[in-house]
Design an enzyme around this catalytic site. Structure first.
Site, PDB file in Angstrom:
ATOM      1  N   ARG A  16     -54.131 -16.545  45.755  1.00 56.26           N
ATOM      2  CA  ARG A  16     -53.873 -15.415  44.869  1.00 56.26           C
ATOM      3  C   ARG A  16     -52.576 -14.670  45.202  1.00 56.26           C
ATOM      4  O   ARG A  16     -52.105 -13.855  44.416  1.00 56.26           O
ATOM      5  CB  ARG A  16     -55.078 -14.446  44.914  1.00 56.26           C
ATOM      6  CG  ARG A  16     -56.319 -15.026  44.251  1.00 56.26           C
ATOM      7  CD  ARG A  16     -57.587 -14.258  44.601  1.00 56.26           C
ATOM      8  NE  ARG A  16     -58.126 -14.634  45.917  1.00 56.26           N
ATOM      9  CZ  ARG A  16     -59.267 -14.164  46.435  1.00 56.26           C
ATOM     10  NH1 ARG A  16     -59.985 -13.298  45.751  1.00 56.26           N
ATOM     11  NH2 ARG A  16     -59.679 -14.550  47.634  1.00 56.26           N
ATOM     12  N   TYR A 386      -9.651 -12.641  62.955  1.00 57.60           N
ATOM     13  CA  TYR A 386      -9.966 -14.006  62.507  1.00 57.60           C
ATOM     14  C   TYR A 386      -8.700 -14.702  62.035  1.00 57.60           C
ATOM     15  O   TYR A 386      -7.985 -14.194  61.171  1.00 57.60           O
ATOM     16  CB  TYR A 386     -10.985 -13.905  61.363  1.00 57.60           C
ATOM     17  CG  TYR A 386     -11.541 -15.216  60.889  1.00 57.60           C
ATOM     18  CD1 TYR A 386     -12.000 -16.184  61.784  1.00 57.60           C
ATOM     19  CD2 TYR A 386     -11.620 -15.497  59.525  1.00 57.60           C
ATOM     20  CE1 TYR A 386     -12.518 -17.384  61.334  1.00 57.60           C
ATOM     21  CE2 TYR A 386     -12.148 -16.695  59.069  1.00 57.60           C
ATOM     22  CZ  TYR A 386     -12.600 -17.637  59.981  1.00 57.60           C
ATOM     23  OH  TYR A 386     -13.116 -18.820  59.535  1.00 57.60           O
TER      24      TYR A 386
HETATM   25  C1  UD1 Z   1     -64.583 -12.398  51.738  1.00 62.06           C
HETATM   26  C2  UD1 Z   1     -66.115 -12.273  51.774  1.00 62.06           C
HETATM   27  C3  UD1 Z   1     -66.519 -11.112  50.864  1.00 62.06           C
HETATM   28  C4  UD1 Z   1     -65.839  -9.842  51.356  1.00 62.06           C
HETATM   29  C5  UD1 Z   1     -64.328 -10.008  51.442  1.00 62.06           C
HETATM   30  C6  UD1 Z   1     -63.717  -8.815  52.155  1.00 62.06           C
HETATM   31  C7  UD1 Z   1     -67.048 -14.512  52.105  1.00 62.06           C
HETATM   32  C8  UD1 Z   1     -67.712 -15.659  51.451  1.00 62.06           C
HETATM   33  N1  UD1 Z   1     -66.700 -13.494  51.292  1.00 62.06           N
HETATM   34  O1  UD1 Z   1     -64.217 -12.699  50.402  1.00 62.06           O
HETATM   35  O2  UD1 Z   1     -67.923 -10.935  50.895  1.00 62.06           O
HETATM   36  O3  UD1 Z   1     -66.171  -8.769  50.485  1.00 62.06           O
HETATM   37  O4  UD1 Z   1     -63.996 -11.185  52.219  1.00 62.06           O
HETATM   38  O5  UD1 Z   1     -62.340  -8.783  52.110  1.00 62.06           O
HETATM   39  O6  UD1 Z   1     -66.882 -14.506  53.300  1.00 62.06           O
HETATM   40  N2  UD1 Z   1     -60.789 -18.149  55.473  1.00 62.06           N
HETATM   41  C9  UD1 Z   1     -60.730 -19.179  56.387  1.00 62.06           C
HETATM   42  N3  UD1 Z   1     -61.222 -20.400  56.031  1.00 62.06           N
HETATM   43  C10 UD1 Z   1     -61.814 -20.641  54.837  1.00 62.06           C
HETATM   44  C11 UD1 Z   1     -61.893 -19.564  53.913  1.00 62.06           C
HETATM   45  C12 UD1 Z   1     -61.372 -18.335  54.251  1.00 62.06           C
HETATM   46  O7  UD1 Z   1     -60.215 -19.018  57.489  1.00 62.06           O
HETATM   47  O8  UD1 Z   1     -62.256 -21.776  54.617  1.00 62.06           O
HETATM   48  C13 UD1 Z   1     -60.247 -16.828  55.867  1.00 62.06           C
HETATM   49  C14 UD1 Z   1     -59.110 -16.357  54.995  1.00 62.06           C
HETATM   50  O9  UD1 Z   1     -57.859 -16.767  55.531  1.00 62.06           O
HETATM   51  C15 UD1 Z   1     -59.280 -14.839  55.011  1.00 62.06           C
HETATM   52  C16 UD1 Z   1     -60.775 -14.635  55.236  1.00 62.06           C
HETATM   53  O10 UD1 Z   1     -61.262 -15.870  55.721  1.00 62.06           O
HETATM   54  O11 UD1 Z   1     -58.585 -14.266  56.098  1.00 62.06           O
HETATM   55  C17 UD1 Z   1     -61.496 -14.260  53.959  1.00 62.06           C
HETATM   56  O12 UD1 Z   1     -61.323 -15.284  52.990  1.00 62.06           O
HETATM   57  P1  UD1 Z   1     -61.060 -14.968  51.458  1.00 62.06           P
HETATM   58  O13 UD1 Z   1     -60.962 -16.245  50.734  1.00 62.06           O
HETATM   59  O14 UD1 Z   1     -59.958 -14.000  51.310  1.00 62.06           O
HETATM   60  O15 UD1 Z   1     -62.445 -14.265  51.093  1.00 62.06           O
HETATM   61  P2  UD1 Z   1     -62.738 -13.195  49.972  1.00 62.06           P
HETATM   62  O16 UD1 Z   1     -62.862 -13.865  48.652  1.00 62.06           O
HETATM   63  O17 UD1 Z   1     -61.795 -12.063  50.055  1.00 62.06           O
HETATM   64 CA    CA Z   2     -59.957 -11.717  51.177  1.00 60.44          CA
END
Ligand code: UD1
Ligand code: CA
Length: 455
Positions: A16, A386
């Site tokens: 995003r 220069y």
């Molecule tokens: C996540 C939470 C959501 C919460 C929100 C808060 C889950 C399923 N959802 O959603 O409930 O309200 O954060 O900001 O956890 N990441 C990994 N590996 C992966 C996927 C993600 O390391 O396979 C890391 C991302 O880099 C990021 C964090 O986990 O730092 C959160 O992932 P993101 O995809 O942003 O989750 P949200 O949709 O924001």
């Molecule tokens: Ca997030």
């Protein structure tokens, strides 16, 4: 007291953000999101901090440093899967604090309070939550009739009623390590995203009879998650206010904090005044009693006490005490400018040292030069550094007087107390106390116009 380990999730694709850069290396007030989170995690008394990397991992390592502990998540199968990768190097028996690198405004104070709450509650898991006006994009906290936590539903999976819930999951948790490990092994990916959600572990723990708690904060500012560049700009504003407030509370006057941009890790002495339109980059050190601005840009520089920088740019340089720079001066990298100096309007200085008491008042270029103390530069001096192939140095010794519009063709030395006549192009060294004149003597032709054009 239980051992605490910390996991920072930073492997996600960050789609995003619509950026070639890893989401977590995008900066807030000059410092990457991952570094903000890491610096808060460091303040907790944790045994180890493991950062989960995957997507664009080389960028994350380059930003955070090779000396840190990493766990690699080869495929980004969800937050639950990401945690399981890091859990491989954490032993049972303690607590794990889980942070998201895209929740950069979090403070160690809140984390410590959540840990204390978790320990006191004796629950298997504690999630940090908050009520927000607009919960779009966040996981919603589902509570039972008694207010007890029943689980988290992701927005994509939520029904209409659940979407109306304004209490959100901040993505920050404390877990008992062994119980989390067991719960993660039971995760399924039968949800809208097809991912292994860390959030589902709460319901799994509850099903198995364990207690799950929520540490609810009053203020949503710290818990904002960054998923796109608009949210980054909102977070940047919050962080900027926090930084400016801290400086003001330490005795710095900021005339208009709304348009004063001070990065992370900047030191400013008391009784310094920062005027509007000023940008001060990460790591700058500014003394006390200074006036910085208006409209100045300082990057990686050190400024002494009682110095004024007016409408000027200073890059990677050091400036002493009681020195005046500007208006409209440009100090380029690698300058050491001493005390009681004037670097005036439309003066550019580059890769040079300037001794105490020297005046470079107007319209002058000083490049690759070693200038002594109490030198006076006339208006329009140019160091000709220069020759189209190489840069050469100019040396100007203490007390020299450079006449207006002098070209100093480097390599060249002007001796102690020596003078150059205005308009000279100096190509040879000038001995101490000498006067060098390097221009044609003036010729006056009387009545020239009348002889040429009549009357
Ligand atoms: C996540 C939470 C959501 C919460 C929100 C808060 C889950 C399923 N959802 O959603 O409930 O309200 O954060 O900001 O956890 N990441 C990994 N590996 C992966 C996927 C993600 O390391 O396979 C890391 C991302 O880099 C990021 C964090 O986990 O730092 C959160 O992932 P993101 O995809 O942003 O989750 P949200 O949709 O924001
Ligand atoms: Ca997030």
């Amino acid at each position: 007291m239980a051992d605490i380990s910390t996991i920072i999730l930073a492997a996600g694709a960050g789609t995003r953000m619509k950026s070639e850069k890893s989401k977590v290396i995008h900066k807030l007030c000059g410092k990457s999101m991952i570094k903000w989170v890491y610096s808060q995690a460091e303040k907790i008394n944790a045994k180890k901090i493991i950062t989960v990397i995957g997507n664009k991992r080389e960028q994350v390592i380059a930003t955070l440093g090779e000396d840190k502990d990493y766990a690699v998540q080869e495929q980004q199968l969800g937050t639950g899967h990401a945690v399981s990768v890091a859990l491989d190097s954490i032993v049972d028996g303690g607590i794990v604090l889980i942070l998201c690198a895209d929740v950069p405004l979090i403070t160690s104070d809140t984390l410590q309070k959540a840990i204390d709450f978790h320990i006191k509650s004796r629950c298997a898991a504690t999630v940090i939550t908050v009520d927000v006006d607009d919960p779009t994009g966040y996981g919603r906290i589902i509570r039972g009739e008694n207010g007890n936590v029943l689980g988290i539903v992701e927005e994509k999976d939520a029904d209409d009623d659940q979407r109306e819930i304004h209490e959100i999951n901040a993505g920050l948790y404390c877990f008992d390590v062994a119980l989390l490990r067991a719960a993660i092994s039971n995760l399924k990916n039968d949800n809208a995203a097809g991912e292994y959600y860390l959030t589902d572990t709460l319901a799994i723990l509850l099903e198995n009879g364990y207690c799950v708690g929520a540490y609810k904060k009053d203020d949503a500012c710290e818990l904002m998650g960054i998923n796109n560049l608009y949210q980054l700009s909102v977070a940047e504003k919050i962080m900027r206010t926090r930084i400016n407030t801290q400086h003001m509370l330490s005795g710095v006057t900021i005339i208009n904090p709304e348009n004063t941009y001070i990065d992370a890790d900047v030191t400013i002495g008391h009784d310094t005044v920062i005027l509007p339109g000023t940008m001060i980059g990460e790591g700058c050190v500014i003394g006390s009693g200074c006036v910085i601005g208006p409209n100045s840009n300082l990057c990686s520089c050190t400024i002494g006490d009682d110095t004024e920088i007016n409408s000027s740019t200073i890059l990677e340089s050091k400036i002493g005490n009681n020195t005046h720079v500007g208006p409209y001066a440009y100090v380029r990298p690698n300058c050491i400018i001493g005390d009681n100096i004037k670097v005036g309007d439309f003066v550019e200085v580059k890769n040079s040292t300037v001794g105490d008491g020297t005046k470079i008042s107007h319209l002058t270029y000083v490049g690759d030069s070693d200038v002594g103390g109490n030198v006076n530069f006339g208006c329009g001096t140019v160091t000709v550094n220069y020759d189209s192939k190489k840069k050469h140095r100019t040396t100007i010794k203490d007390g020299a007087f450079i006449g207006c519009n002098t070209n100093l063709v480097a390599p060249v030395t002007v001796g102690k107390g020596a003078y150059t006549a205005a308009g000279s192009t100096i190509t040879e060294d000038v001995p101490d106390n000498a006067l060098a004149i390097a221009r044609n003597r003036q010729v006056v032709k009387p009545d020239w116009r009348i002889k040429k054009y009549g009357k």
